[in-house]
Design a protein around this motif. Structure first.
Motif, PDB file in Angstrom:
ATOM      1  N   MET A   1       0.946  -1.055   0.079  1.00 41.31           N
ATOM      2  CA  MET A   1       0.039   0.036  -0.131  1.00 41.31           C
ATOM      3  C   MET A   1       0.933   1.251   0.018  1.00 41.31           C
ATOM      4  SD  MET A   1      -2.728  -1.165   3.109  1.00 41.31           S
ATOM      5  CE  MET A   1      -3.395  -2.797   2.866  1.00 41.31           C
ATOM      6  N   ASN A   2       1.293   1.688  -1.085  1.00 49.16           N
ATOM      7  CA  ASN A   2       2.310   2.710  -1.144  1.00 49.16           C
ATOM      8  C   ASN A   2       1.508   3.959  -1.516  1.00 49.16           C
ATOM      9  OD1 ASN A   2       3.948   4.157  -3.572  1.00 49.16           O
ATOM     10  ND2 ASN A   2       5.318   3.650  -1.794  1.00 49.16           N
ATOM     11  N   HIS A   3       2.068   5.034  -1.007  1.00 53.42           N
ATOM     12  CA  HIS A   3       1.484   6.272  -1.401  1.00 53.42           C
ATOM     13  C   HIS A   3       2.583   7.126  -2.296  1.00 53.42           C
ATOM     14  CE1 HIS A   3      -0.564   4.725   1.895  1.00 53.42           C
ATOM     15  NE2 HIS A   3       0.342   5.298   2.804  1.00 53.42           N
ATOM     16  N   GLY A   4       3.548   6.816  -2.687  1.00 53.19           N
ATOM     17  CA  GLY A   4       4.457   7.551  -3.486  1.00 53.19           C
ATOM     18  C   GLY A   4       3.981   7.152  -5.126  1.00 53.19           C
ATOM     19  N   LEU A   5       4.467   8.205  -5.725  1.00 49.90           N
ATOM     20  CA  LEU A   5       3.923   8.007  -7.184  1.00 49.90           C
ATOM     21  C   LEU A   5       5.217   8.108  -8.200  1.00 49.90           C
ATOM     22  CD1 LEU A   5       1.405  10.562  -6.762  1.00 49.90           C
ATOM     23  CD2 LEU A   5       0.820   7.984  -6.915  1.00 49.90           C
ATOM     24  N   LEU A 126      14.204  16.752   6.969  1.00 48.57           N
ATOM     25  CA  LEU A 126      13.366  15.437   7.042  1.00 48.57           C
ATOM     26  C   LEU A 126      12.856  15.106   5.608  1.00 48.57           C
ATOM     27  CD1 LEU A 126      11.023  16.434  10.165  1.00 48.57           C
ATOM     28  CD2 LEU A 126      13.241  15.273  10.252  1.00 48.57           C
ATOM     29  N   ILE A 127      12.855  13.955   5.465  1.00 54.44           N
ATOM     30  CA  ILE A 127      12.378  13.365   4.132  1.00 54.44           C
ATOM     31  C   ILE A 127      11.307  12.238   4.214  1.00 54.44           C
ATOM     32  CG2 ILE A 127      13.380  12.443   1.865  1.00 54.44           C
ATOM     33  CD1 ILE A 127      16.064  13.413   2.572  1.00 54.44           C
ATOM     34  N   GLU A 128      10.374  12.426   3.383  1.00 58.54           N
ATOM     35  CA  GLU A 128       9.263  11.134   3.431  1.00 58.54           C
ATOM     36  C   GLU A 128       9.167  10.863   1.969  1.00 58.54           C
ATOM     37  OE1 GLU A 128       4.922   9.682   5.163  1.00 58.54           O
ATOM     38  OE2 GLU A 128       5.796  11.636   5.489  1.00 58.54           O
ATOM     39  N   VAL A 129       9.157   9.523   1.675  1.00 67.00           N
ATOM     40  CA  VAL A 129       8.975   9.290   0.427  1.00 67.00           C
ATOM     41  C   VAL A 129       7.482   8.570   0.314  1.00 67.00           C
ATOM     42  CG1 VAL A 129      11.222   8.703  -0.183  1.00 67.00           C
ATOM     43  CG2 VAL A 129      10.060   7.023   0.963  1.00 67.00           C
ATOM     44  N   GLY A 130       6.774   8.802  -0.293  1.00 68.14           N
ATOM     45  CA  GLY A 130       5.183   8.354  -0.418  1.00 68.14           C
ATOM     46  C   GLY A 130       4.373   8.930   0.840  1.00 68.14           C
ATOM     47  N   PRO A 131       4.480  10.087   0.989  1.00 67.50           N
ATOM     48  CA  PRO A 131       3.654  10.466   2.216  1.00 67.50           C
ATOM     49  C   PRO A 131       1.933  10.615   2.158  1.00 67.50           C
ATOM     50  CG  PRO A 131       4.191  12.477   0.700  1.00 67.50           C
ATOM     51  CD  PRO A 131       4.710  11.235   0.128  1.00 67.50           C
ATOM     52  N   PHE A 218      11.930   8.883   6.194  1.00 64.10           N
ATOM     53  CA  PHE A 218      10.917   8.037   6.376  1.00 64.10           C
ATOM     54  C   PHE A 218      10.232   7.277   5.276  1.00 64.10           C
ATOM     55  CE2 PHE A 218      11.183  11.680   9.380  1.00 64.10           C
ATOM     56  CZ  PHE A 218      11.443  11.260  10.459  1.00 64.10           C
ATOM     57  N   ALA A 219      10.084   5.999   5.211  1.00 58.54           N
ATOM     58  CA  ALA A 219       9.302   5.256   4.290  1.00 58.54           C
ATOM     59  C   ALA A 219       8.335   4.408   5.006  1.00 58.54           C
ATOM     60  CB  ALA A 219      10.340   4.399   3.616  1.00 58.54           C
ATOM     61  N   LEU A 389      14.181   5.544   8.552  1.00 58.82           N
ATOM     62  CA  LEU A 389      13.332   4.252   9.213  1.00 58.82           C
ATOM     63  C   LEU A 389      12.321   3.740   8.287  1.00 58.82           C
ATOM     64  CD1 LEU A 389      12.243   3.023  11.774  1.00 58.82           C
ATOM     65  CD2 LEU A 389      10.987   5.167  12.190  1.00 58.82           C
ATOM     66  N   ILE A 390      12.414   2.660   8.061  1.00 57.09           N
ATOM     67  CA  ILE A 390      11.340   1.839   7.023  1.00 57.09           C
ATOM     68  C   ILE A 390      10.474   0.838   7.812  1.00 57.09           C
ATOM     69  CG2 ILE A 390      11.366   0.217   5.229  1.00 57.09           C
ATOM     70  CD1 ILE A 390      14.282   0.968   4.512  1.00 57.09           C
ATOM     71  N   LEU A 391       9.136   1.180   7.771  1.00 57.01           N
ATOM     72  CA  LEU A 391       7.892   0.426   8.245  1.00 57.01           C
ATOM     73  C   LEU A 391       7.112   0.095   7.128  1.00 57.01           C
ATOM     74  CD1 LEU A 391       7.545   3.231  10.713  1.00 57.01           C
ATOM     75  CD2 LEU A 391       7.914   0.980  11.487  1.00 57.01           C
ATOM     76  N   ASP A 392       7.070  -1.394   7.124  1.00 58.80           N
ATOM     77  CA  ASP A 392       6.480  -1.926   6.077  1.00 58.80           C
ATOM     78  C   ASP A 392       6.078  -3.299   6.278  1.00 58.80           C
ATOM     79  OD1 ASP A 392       5.252  -2.145   3.296  1.00 58.80           O
ATOM     80  OD2 ASP A 392       6.448  -0.447   2.757  1.00 58.80           O
ATOM     81  N   TYR A 393       5.472  -3.969   5.401  1.00 53.68           N
ATOM     82  CA  TYR A 393       5.061  -5.430   5.733  1.00 53.68           C
ATOM     83  C   TYR A 393       5.974  -6.549   4.845  1.00 53.68           C
ATOM     84  CZ  TYR A 393       1.438  -4.974   2.245  1.00 53.68           C
ATOM     85  OH  TYR A 393       0.817  -4.513   0.931  1.00 53.68           O
ATOM     86  N   GLY A 394       6.320  -7.515   5.290  1.00 53.16           N
ATOM     87  CA  GLY A 394       7.170  -8.541   4.358  1.00 53.16           C
ATOM     88  C   GLY A 394       7.649  -9.457   5.172  1.00 53.16           C
TER      89      GLY A 394
END
Length: 526
Positions: A1-5, A126-131, A218-219, A389-394
């Motif tokens: 469920m990624n929000h980046g494009l 501060l950097i967020e990918v797919g915010p 943050f990812a 910091l990477i937070l995801d499922y896998g």
């Protein structure tokens, strides 16, 4: 469920896809395909392309269904909610949307890492990918404003977002609905309402400058939607072996293939080979017109593709499975490219004069450099600093297999149904991310992954929840129940919880193992 494009850094995958079937017969579909009503406009576009050129890679399919500029899931309004894809009104809900506590704890974690690295009074980014909707960054910044010295040290906030509708939602939340963004050479700029720091929106992380600042990256649920390739290991027949291409096109030009070492004296193959799993038309839907059948399905390529010859060679983990016919692997080269970028921003990068093996690597992983995967010039940093910091499922130690899924209206569905109107994602290979980070920069080390439950408990999620509950009036019983349900869902390790399914991984400056970060078995000082 990624929000980046428009997931950038597609050097290897784009080039490979251009000649995907240049050495194989194009599969033609019958001219009497039913004149059906396609489930979505994008379904017809994809079907026409496949009928013309043959099956496409999963990566190409994911890129189109998620980020097609005219009909992609993230780039056009959701057919379900019209204006939203996240939250209760959309197709799925993420941790920051469940409770504010999640973003607050990520903010607290950022402060602890800043303290551990000397508490500089300037130069923080501060950097967020797919915010997404901007909820996570808003909760982080709202928390950080309580730490005056830290908040004053923030020089820039960067959001990697290419969707104009989502950028507008983020601007309204982070800057205020009346704020007007200034167009600049790399994107757009506004002012954060919490800290007064400038926020810059860019479409691609490569537009951000490499510098000697302290970046906190943050990812959250970002890597799960980056395109993947899937491969199955088979023992080819003699006829299949004869069809193998003698040459493939790579990003640096044509490459001659030598098959002589794969054959015995009888000219028969001696070992298993990888075959790519492709997205093809589903005849049950497009020919037989069976109701509710997805218009697309997976099919195995009959001969090797450039992707199957190159991508499974980037890691010893994949090579080890090649000896086992029937093995299936999923590989995301774009994920490795992104995490390598994170590592270089934190640890710097000095390209060697000659190719060499990295000194540090998880699982004895050999160095493999993809063309275009590394910067052409050194990234200078006086001292490694910052964190990602990477937070995801896998998966943790295993290679993901058969994990491609679709989400629509909060329910799992086929990833090949309603293209452009279904969120498509796959499990994150955390070990692959760690490999790529360590290979990219000698100045970083990686910790994790750890279960989200462990990470949040170490940061005091139960204590913060109790604090919020104590402030609610006794007559707000419904709100109390909602808060209790929300925070416990984040750490629940059961089948319906997120505590075990979701993982946390961190990239920090190399310190010789003297300190583990907070949330990963360590603290501010050790």
């Amino acid at each position: 469920m990624n929000h980046g494009l428009r997931r950038g850094t597609q050097h290897l995958t784009k080039q490979c896809c251009k000649r995907l079937f240049s050495h194989s017969p194009t599969k033609r579909y019958a001219s009497d395909i039913v004149k059906k009503e396609w489930s979505t406009p994008l379904a017809k576009i994809l079907a026409d392309a496949i009928r013309t050129t043959g099956p496409i890679s999963i990566a190409a399919y994911m890129r189109q269904v998620l980020t097609n500029p005219d009909a992609g899931y993230y780039t056009t309004p959701s057919s379900q909610s019209k204006t939203e894809v996240f939250g209760k009104k959309g197709d799925f809900i993420t941790s920051p949307e469940i409770t504010q506590i999640f973003g607050e704890l990520v903010g607290i974690w950022t402060v602890t890492e800043w303290m551990a690295q000397g508490m500089p009074k300037e130069g923080v980014e501060l950097i967020e990918v797919g915010p997404g909707k901007g909820t996570l960054m808003d909760d982080i910044l709202r928390t950080l404003r309580n730490f005056k010295t830290f908040s004053k040290s923030i020089e820039n906030i960067y959001l990697v977002e290419a969707s104009a509708p989502l950028r507008e939602v983020q601007k309204n939340l982070l800057c205020g609905p009346d704020a007007v963004l200034e167009e600049i050479d790399i994107g757009y700029r506004g002012i954060n309402k919490h800290t007064g720091a400038p926020i810059v929106w860019v479409e691609d992380i490569r537009l951000l400058p490499y510098n000697d600042k302290m970046p906190f990256i943050f990812a959250h649920e970002f890597f799960d939607a980056l395109p993947i390739h899937a491969f199955e290991c088979i023992q080819p027949t003699e006829s299949e072996e004869k069809q193998q291409p003698k040459q493939i096109m790579t990003p640096t030009g044509p490459l001659d293939l030598d098959h002589t070492n794969q054959r015995n004296t009888k000219n028969r193959p001696t070992g298993p080979q990888w075959r790519e799993l492709m997205v093809a038309l589903n005849s049950k839907s497009v020919v037989e017109n069976i109701k509710d059948e997805p218009e697309f399905q997976l099919s195995r390529a009959k001969i090797s593709t450039p992707n199957s010859l190159l991508l499974p060679e980037i890691s010893e983990r994949y090579k080890a499975l090649k000896s086992q016919p029937g093995s299936v692997i999923e590989v995301s080269p774009e994920s490795r490219i992104y995490v390598a970028d994170f590592a270089r921003r934190i640890g710097g990068y000095a390209p060697p004069s000659e190719p060499r093996l990295p000194k540090r690597k998880p699982g004895e992983v050999a160095k493999q450099v993809s063309p275009g995967d590394i910067p052409t010039a050194p990234i200078q940093k006086k001292h490694p600093s910052g964190a990602a910091l990477i937070l995801d499922y896998g998966t943790t130690s295993t290679v993901p297999i058969n994990s491609l899924r679709g989400i629509r209206q909060h329910a799992t569905t086929s990833p090949f149904a309603y293209p452009g109107q279904v969120d498509v994602s796959a499990d994150v290979d955390f070990t692959s991310l760690a490999e790529a980070a360590l290979e990219a920069s000698e100045g970083v080390e990686v910790h994790g992954p750890v279960d989200q439950a462990e990470f949040l408990h170490s940061l005091g999620i139960a204590e913060r929840a109790e604090q919020l509950l104590s402030k609610l009036p006794a007559d707000k019983e419904e709100k109390r129940k909602m808060l209790q349900t929300a925070w416990k869902r984040l750490v629940d390790k059961g089948p319906n919880g997120m505590g075990k399914l979701y993982k946390a991984l961190v990239i920090v400056p190399e310190n010789g193992g003297r300190r583990r970060p907070v949330g990963f078995g360590g603290g501010v000082v050790g």
